[in-house]
Scaffold this motif. Structure first.
Motif, PDB file in Angstrom:
ATOM      1  N   GLU A 171       0.984  -0.810  -0.138  1.00 57.73           N
ATOM      2  CA  GLU A 171      -0.023  -0.007   0.161  1.00 57.73           C
ATOM      3  C   GLU A 171       0.814   1.184  -0.126  1.00 57.73           C
ATOM      4  OE1 GLU A 171       0.459  -0.565   4.770  1.00 57.73           O
ATOM      5  OE2 GLU A 171       0.867  -2.099   2.442  1.00 57.73           O
ATOM      6  N   SER A 172       2.022   1.162  -0.067  1.00 61.37           N
ATOM      7  CA  SER A 172       2.790   2.320  -0.050  1.00 61.37           C
ATOM      8  C   SER A 172       2.312   3.016  -0.946  1.00 61.37           C
ATOM      9  CB  SER A 172       4.616   2.551   0.436  1.00 61.37           C
ATOM     10  OG  SER A 172       4.958   1.234  -0.781  1.00 61.37           O
ATOM     11  N   ARG A 173       2.581   2.931  -1.946  1.00 62.63           N
ATOM     12  CA  ARG A 173       2.253   3.515  -3.213  1.00 62.63           C
ATOM     13  C   ARG A 173       1.046   4.527  -2.984  1.00 62.63           C
ATOM     14  NH1 ARG A 173      -1.245   2.326  -7.655  1.00 62.63           N
ATOM     15  NH2 ARG A 173      -2.417  -0.221  -7.126  1.00 62.63           N
ATOM     16  N   TYR A 174       0.674   4.440  -2.601  1.00 64.29           N
ATOM     17  CA  TYR A 174      -0.557   5.737  -2.158  1.00 64.29           C
ATOM     18  C   TYR A 174      -0.491   6.294  -1.224  1.00 64.29           C
ATOM     19  CZ  TYR A 174      -3.990   2.300  -4.697  1.00 64.29           C
ATOM     20  OH  TYR A 174      -4.686   1.326  -5.588  1.00 64.29           O
ATOM     21  N   VAL A 175       0.410   5.727   0.122  1.00 64.63           N
ATOM     22  CA  VAL A 175       0.792   7.085   0.378  1.00 64.63           C
ATOM     23  C   VAL A 175       2.061   7.765  -0.080  1.00 64.63           C
ATOM     24  CG1 VAL A 175       2.104   6.405   2.904  1.00 64.63           C
ATOM     25  CG2 VAL A 175       0.685   5.375   2.730  1.00 64.63           C
ATOM     26  N   GLN A 176       2.382   6.954  -0.938  1.00 59.38           N
ATOM     27  CA  GLN A 176       3.380   8.277  -1.487  1.00 59.38           C
ATOM     28  C   GLN A 176       2.653   9.203  -2.118  1.00 59.38           C
ATOM     29  OE1 GLN A 176       5.933   5.246  -3.931  1.00 59.38           O
ATOM     30  NE2 GLN A 176       6.405   4.575  -1.800  1.00 59.38           N
ATOM     31  N   GLN A 177       1.487   8.608  -2.994  1.00 64.80           N
ATOM     32  CA  GLN A 177       0.489   9.534  -3.928  1.00 64.80           C
ATOM     33  C   GLN A 177       0.247  10.532  -2.960  1.00 64.80           C
ATOM     34  OE1 GLN A 177      -1.392   5.503  -6.890  1.00 64.80           O
ATOM     35  NE2 GLN A 177      -1.965   6.856  -5.348  1.00 64.80           N
ATOM     36  N   ILE A 178      -0.482  10.813  -1.789  1.00 63.04           N
ATOM     37  CA  ILE A 178      -0.833  10.723  -0.489  1.00 63.04           C
ATOM     38  C   ILE A 178      -0.493  12.252  -0.619  1.00 63.04           C
ATOM     39  CG2 ILE A 178      -1.855  11.422   1.910  1.00 63.04           C
ATOM     40  CD1 ILE A 178      -3.134   9.091   1.386  1.00 63.04           C
ATOM     41  N   ALA A 179       0.879  12.081   0.195  1.00 57.81           N
ATOM     42  CA  ALA A 179       1.800  12.952   0.241  1.00 57.81           C
ATOM     43  C   ALA A 179       2.569  13.853  -0.751  1.00 57.81           C
ATOM     44  CB  ALA A 179       3.349  11.820   1.350  1.00 57.81           C
ATOM     45  N   ALA A 180       2.539  13.034  -1.978  1.00 58.23           N
ATOM     46  CA  ALA A 180       2.810  14.073  -3.142  1.00 58.23           C
ATOM     47  C   ALA A 180       1.752  15.259  -3.177  1.00 58.23           C
ATOM     48  CB  ALA A 180       2.846  13.532  -4.164  1.00 58.23           C
ATOM     49  N   ALA A 181       0.584  14.690  -3.280  1.00 62.83           N
ATOM     50  CA  ALA A 181      -0.812  15.770  -3.026  1.00 62.83           C
ATOM     51  C   ALA A 181      -1.085  16.586  -2.328  1.00 62.83           C
ATOM     52  CB  ALA A 181      -1.917  14.886  -4.309  1.00 62.83           C
ATOM     53  N   SER A 182      -0.398  15.951  -1.141  1.00 68.16           N
ATOM     54  CA  SER A 182      -0.672  16.964  -0.161  1.00 68.16           C
ATOM     55  C   SER A 182       0.006  17.955   0.132  1.00 68.16           C
ATOM     56  CB  SER A 182      -0.612  16.211   0.996  1.00 68.16           C
ATOM     57  OG  SER A 182      -1.731  15.321   1.248  1.00 68.16           O
ATOM     58  N   PHE A 183       1.528  17.635  -0.388  1.00 67.27           N
ATOM     59  CA  PHE A 183       2.461  18.494   0.252  1.00 67.27           C
ATOM     60  C   PHE A 183       3.585  18.932  -1.019  1.00 67.27           C
ATOM     61  CE2 PHE A 183       1.370  15.767   4.255  1.00 67.27           C
ATOM     62  CZ  PHE A 183       1.603  17.314   4.863  1.00 67.27           C
ATOM     63  N   GLY A 184       3.500  18.184  -2.386  1.00 69.15           N
ATOM     64  CA  GLY A 184       4.413  18.899  -2.952  1.00 69.15           C
ATOM     65  C   GLY A 184       5.201  17.190  -3.465  1.00 69.15           C
ATOM     66  N   PRO A 185       6.005  17.350  -4.737  1.00 69.38           N
ATOM     67  CA  PRO A 185       6.396  16.661  -4.994  1.00 69.38           C
ATOM     68  C   PRO A 185       7.378  15.407  -4.165  1.00 69.38           C
ATOM     69  CG  PRO A 185       6.560  18.871  -6.421  1.00 69.38           C
ATOM     70  CD  PRO A 185       6.416  18.709  -5.159  1.00 69.38           C
ATOM     71  N   VAL A 186       7.317  14.001  -4.541  1.00 66.82           N
ATOM     72  CA  VAL A 186       8.583  13.780  -3.673  1.00 66.82           C
ATOM     73  C   VAL A 186       8.998  12.134  -4.474  1.00 66.82           C
ATOM     74  CG1 VAL A 186       7.388  12.242  -1.729  1.00 66.82           C
ATOM     75  CG2 VAL A 186       6.505  13.631  -2.217  1.00 66.82           C
ATOM     76  N   VAL A 187      10.185  12.159  -4.569  1.00 65.43           N
ATOM     77  CA  VAL A 187      10.688  10.908  -4.717  1.00 65.43           C
ATOM     78  C   VAL A 187      11.111   9.965  -3.875  1.00 65.43           C
ATOM     79  CG1 VAL A 187      12.669  10.382  -5.992  1.00 65.43           C
ATOM     80  CG2 VAL A 187      11.231  12.837  -6.416  1.00 65.43           C
ATOM     81  N   PRO A 188      10.724   9.291  -4.122  1.00 69.03           N
ATOM     82  CA  PRO A 188      10.915   6.804  -3.636  1.00 69.03           C
ATOM     83  C   PRO A 188      12.811   7.711  -2.669  1.00 69.03           C
ATOM     84  CG  PRO A 188       9.447   7.325  -5.122  1.00 69.03           C
ATOM     85  CD  PRO A 188      10.221   8.360  -5.209  1.00 69.03           C
TER      86      PRO A 188
END
Length: 415
Positions: free
Chosen positions: A395-412
């Motif tokens: 499920e980590s990809r959903y957390v990544q998507q939530i973080a990116a949409a909420s706080f900005g671009p995120v790179v794993p």
């Protein structure tokens, strides 16, 4: 817990809620910016605008093989948004309740740390004193002195426990069959007996649930009351958090409304099928056993960040990350941390690639993964909850998507 299988479904004992830490990148904040000393911290990076389309997409496409349902709540003066996706019950197809009760796992640690810091503010304990002074005989006798502060910020170096048949193999199959088993905090702590320290206390940081079982017992010893009573009298009652509580040791229920939690379990014929694990023992207790709702978590974090619970000296500890290396930790494994600590006393620090820094905590129990994070100034707060069907972090990809949409671009982080 040494095996990978045990780490997968036995998350709260070893280290639960690792997911958001897999997605930050950049340069970790210097020690001077993390503390409350005389050095002036740099101005916070600007938040991206709130994008409802991106937020909806971040939790979209459910249910699927990895996650049955999700909810996301975004608040703060920079904008509000809330949404759900997927189903809360596989049989009926009922949707995810927007303010569902959730098993918050290691978010419980924030409540525990807050109470311990309150006891320090009341001069009933000293964070720099060994916990053995207050809890004689609780830790194995051969362990060196470990201070209370080192428990709270995971620099204790305590052993992470040993294998025990009573605790199973950590697989989904074992958990589904034994989800009502209960263990006392002392039984968990006793797993450290005969095990070596991970490192000398205070010299490194390793996220370790053992620290917070000990911290919970400390609360009970110092106050003379149960941990549940202290959470109620110090936090939930003053804030009117009617849906947040520490379940009794044998209370396996999850109040309605809620999304059911499932694990995909292998049958003897090698096929898999979902098993409902909504009802399960809350034995992780002060380390990871609490229940709450998105609205309550939002209200709690808001009050905590505003200093409602703690005087300035103890408040500073919430946002002070020790300047030590990370030691094989389930947290702080990102490029942003560059091998350094990321945990303060109760909270964790995450820096996105656009420079936005947020503070909060993740938590997991089988069938439930959640997180609560906010900018320091509370301009944007998020609470999310997912219902994963496995214990391997898919499920980590959903957390990544939530973080990116909420706080900005995120790179794993690089694996």
């Amino acid at each position: 817990m040494n095996s990978s299988a045990r780490r997968s479904c036995w998350t709260t004992l070893a280290a639960c809620g690792t997911l958001l830490m897999t997605l930050a990148t950049g340069v970790a904040a210097p020690a001077s910016a993390a503390t409350s000393g005389s050095t002036r911290a740099a101005a916070p990076a600007p938040l991206p605008g709130l994008d409802p389309v991106a937020l909806k997409a971040a939790i979209g496409g459910l249910p699927n093989a990895d996650v049955t349902g999700a909810l996301l709540r975004v608040t703060g003066r920079a904008g509000h948004w809330s949404g759900t996706s997927g189903v809360g019950n596989l049989e009926t197809g009922q949707g995810v309740p927007p303010n569902a009760h959730i098993r918050i796992g290691s978010i419980s640690k924030v409540f525990t740390a807050t109470i311990v810091l309150q006891l320090a503010a009341e001069h009933r304990i000293d964070l720099d004193e060994p916990v053995q002074r207050y809890l004689p005989g609780v830790l194995p006798a051969d362990l060196p002195p470990v201070t209370i502060g080192q428990l709270l910020n995971h620099t204790s170096g305590l052993p992470r426990g040993a294998d025990s048949p009573d605790f199973g193999d950590g697989s989904p199959e074992w958990f589904a069959a034994n989800r009502m088993k209960s263990f006392t905090p002392q039984q968990v702590i006793d797993l450290m007996a005969g095990q070596p320290m991970q490192f000398a206390p205070g010299t490194a940081q390793q996220y370790n649930g053992m620290n917070y079982y000990v911290a919970g017992l400390l609360v009970e010893k110092i106050t003379g009351h149960s941990f549940a009573d202290e959470v109620r009298s110090r936090i939930t009652r003053p804030l009117a958090l009617h849906d947040t509580y520490v379940p009794g040791a044998h209370d396996s229920r999850l109040p309605s409304p809620h999304s059911d939690g499932y694990l995909m379990v292998k049958s003897p014929d090698d096929t898999t099928h979902p098993v409902d694990v909504t009802e399960q023992s809350p034995w992780p207790w002060a380390e990871g056993g609490m229940i709450s709702t998105p609205a309550d978590l939002d209200r709690f974090v808001t009050a905590l960040f505003l200093g409602r619970f703690l005087p300035s000296a103890q408040q500073a500890e919430l946002f002070t990350v020790p300047d030590v290396p990370s030691f094989h930790s389930s947290q702080c494994r990102t490029e942003a941390d560059a091998g350094r600590a990321c945990m303060a006393m109760g909270l964790m620090r995450v820096k996105a690639s656009n420079g936005v820094v947020v503070w909060g905590k993740t938590g997991s129990r089988p069938g439930y993964t959640s997180g609560v994070f906010s900018t320091r100034d509370l301009s944007r707060k998020i609470v999310y909850s997912l219902n994963p069907t496995n214990c391997n972090g898919n499920e980590s990809r959903y957390v990544q998507q939530i973080a990116a949409a909420s706080f900005g671009p995120v790179v794993p982080a690089k694996s």
